[in-house]
Scaffold this motif. Structure first.
Motif, PDB file in Angstrom:
ATOM      1  N   LEU A  89       0.781  -1.033  -0.337  1.00  0.00           N
ATOM      2  CA  LEU A  89      -0.107   0.370  -0.258  1.00  0.00           C
ATOM      3  C   LEU A  89       0.722   1.281   0.671  1.00  0.00           C
ATOM      4  N   MET A  90       2.064   0.906   0.746  1.00  0.00           N
ATOM      5  CA  MET A  90       2.788   2.473   0.975  1.00  0.00           C
ATOM      6  C   MET A  90       3.303   2.812  -0.549  1.00  0.00           C
ATOM      7  N   GLN A  91       4.201   1.486  -0.898  1.00  0.00           N
ATOM      8  CA  GLN A  91       4.521   1.476  -2.357  1.00  0.00           C
ATOM      9  C   GLN A  91       3.647   2.261  -3.510  1.00  0.00           C
ATOM     10  N   VAL A  92       2.280   1.534  -3.683  1.00  0.00           N
ATOM     11  CA  VAL A  92       1.324   2.055  -4.558  1.00  0.00           C
ATOM     12  C   VAL A  92       1.306   3.856  -4.509  1.00  0.00           C
ATOM     13  N   GLU A  93       1.073   3.894  -3.063  1.00  0.00           N
ATOM     14  CA  GLU A  93       1.048   5.511  -2.790  1.00  0.00           C
ATOM     15  C   GLU A  93       2.255   6.641  -2.756  1.00  0.00           C
ATOM     16  N   SER A  94       3.266   5.383  -2.825  1.00  0.00           N
ATOM     17  CA  SER A  94       4.162   6.236  -3.518  1.00  0.00           C
ATOM     18  C   SER A  94       4.118   6.391  -4.412  1.00  0.00           C
ATOM     19  N   CYS A  96       1.435   6.704  -6.444  1.00  0.00           N
ATOM     20  CA  CYS A  96       0.518   8.041  -6.465  1.00  0.00           C
ATOM     21  C   CYS A  96       1.227   9.292  -6.523  1.00  0.00           C
ATOM     22  N   LYS A  97       1.870   9.441  -5.397  1.00  0.00           N
ATOM     23  CA  LYS A  97       1.849  10.753  -4.799  1.00  0.00           C
ATOM     24  C   LYS A  97       3.234  10.977  -5.879  1.00  0.00           C
ATOM     25  N   LYS A  98       3.857  10.117  -6.201  1.00  0.00           N
ATOM     26  CA  LYS A  98       5.271  10.644  -7.737  1.00  0.00           C
ATOM     27  C   LYS A  98       4.466  11.297  -8.814  1.00  0.00           C
ATOM     28  N   ASP A  99       3.860  10.524  -8.366  1.00  0.00           N
ATOM     29  CA  ASP A  99       2.376  10.952 -10.477  1.00  0.00           C
ATOM     30  C   ASP A  99       1.529  12.095 -10.452  1.00  0.00           C
ATOM     31  N   ARG A 100       0.836  12.168  -8.672  1.00  0.00           N
ATOM     32  CA  ARG A 100       0.518  14.042  -8.734  1.00  0.00           C
ATOM     33  C   ARG A 100       1.693  14.950  -8.688  1.00  0.00           C
ATOM     34  N   PHE A 101       3.134  14.267  -8.800  1.00  0.00           N
ATOM     35  CA  PHE A 101       3.699  15.795  -8.139  1.00  0.00           C
ATOM     36  C   PHE A 101       3.967  15.902  -9.653  1.00  0.00           C
ATOM     37  N   GLN A 102       4.630  14.872 -10.455  1.00  0.00           N
ATOM     38  CA  GLN A 102       4.405  15.499 -11.556  1.00  0.00           C
ATOM     39  C   GLN A 102       3.278  16.175 -12.399  1.00  0.00           C
ATOM     40  N   HIS A 103       2.631  15.381 -12.351  1.00  0.00           N
ATOM     41  CA  HIS A 103       0.979  15.869 -12.942  1.00  0.00           C
ATOM     42  C   HIS A 103       1.738  17.802 -12.489  1.00  0.00           C
ATOM     43  N   LEU A 104       1.674  17.880 -11.285  1.00  0.00           N
ATOM     44  CA  LEU A 104       1.688  19.386 -10.755  1.00  0.00           C
ATOM     45  C   LEU A 104       2.542  20.620 -11.289  1.00  0.00           C
ATOM     46  N   ALA A 105       3.639  19.859 -11.439  1.00  0.00           N
ATOM     47  CA  ALA A 105       5.180  19.833 -12.253  1.00  0.00           C
ATOM     48  C   ALA A 105       4.690  20.700 -13.151  1.00  0.00           C
ATOM     49  N   CYS A 106       3.840  19.733 -13.964  1.00  0.00           N
ATOM     50  CA  CYS A 106       3.578  20.003 -15.370  1.00  0.00           C
ATOM     51  C   CYS A 106       2.759  21.395 -15.706  1.00  0.00           C
TER      52      CYS A 106
END
Length: 188
Positions: A89-94, A96-106
């Motif tokens: 679950l922590m890996q999946v959450e990580s 997801c967080k990485k994807d969100r950060f990339q999306h926000l960075a974009c």
């Protein structure tokens, strides 16, 4: 000895079943003495203590420890499964967080690019405005210069007295303006 005299009649020290000896009277068991009663306790042996409180708990403890060892191993397995699930679950959450950060960075990059583009267009507009204002100022200055030249070129002798007065005042003002400009250029 005095302790035995006090305790001998207590129920704990009494035999739960009275001992019975087989009667010898001619039967198939002649000459054989049964040394055990119904509980498997030898009857011919010296008196033994009945099963005490702690001794009676030993089989129960053994059963409980067997049950607890199986339950603790089940608990350990369950705990391990939960730990693995938590890690997953922590890996999946990580991720997801990485994807969100990339999306926000974009999104931030797009906003930055839009702001830069907007600021660039504002700068270009301001430069155009300044250029237009310069051109307008230059035209006005040129017009004023032409008007001053026209006024200075007027022949006062060929004018009527009122025109002469008017044009002479204008010519004097022009001369004063020119003198002021010349002084400004000379002073630092």
């Amino acid at each position: 000895m005095h302790c035995w005299n006090v305790m001998k009649d207590e129920p704990k020290w009494q035999d739960p079943k009275p001992r019975s000896f087989p009667k010898s009277g001619g039967g198939e068991n002649d000459g054989i003495v049964n040394l055990e009663d119904d509980n498997g306790i030898p009857t011919g042996a010296p008196e033994e203590r009945p099963i005490g409180r702690d001794t009676s708990k030993v089989p129960k403890k053994k059963e409980n420890s067997d049950a607890s060892s199986t339950s603790s191993s089940e608990y350990a397995l369950r705990l391990q499964d939960l730990s693995l699930q938590r890690i997953a679950l922590m890996q999946v959450e990580s991720v997801c967080k990485k994807d969100r950060f990339q999306h926000l960075a974009c999104i931030d990059e797009k906003r930055f690019e839009e702001m830069r583009s907007h600021n660039q267009s504002l700068l270009e507009c301001e430069q155009e405005k300044i250029q237009i204002m310069r051109e307008k100022h230059d035209r006005e200055k040129e017009k004023e210069k032409q008007e001053d030249e026209r006024i200075l070129a007027v022949d006062l002798d060929a004018c009527t007295p009122s025109q002469r007065t008017y044009h002479s005042i204008l010519q004097e003002e022009i001369m004063e303006k020119m003198e002021t400009r010349r002084r400004k250029r000379q002073s630092p």
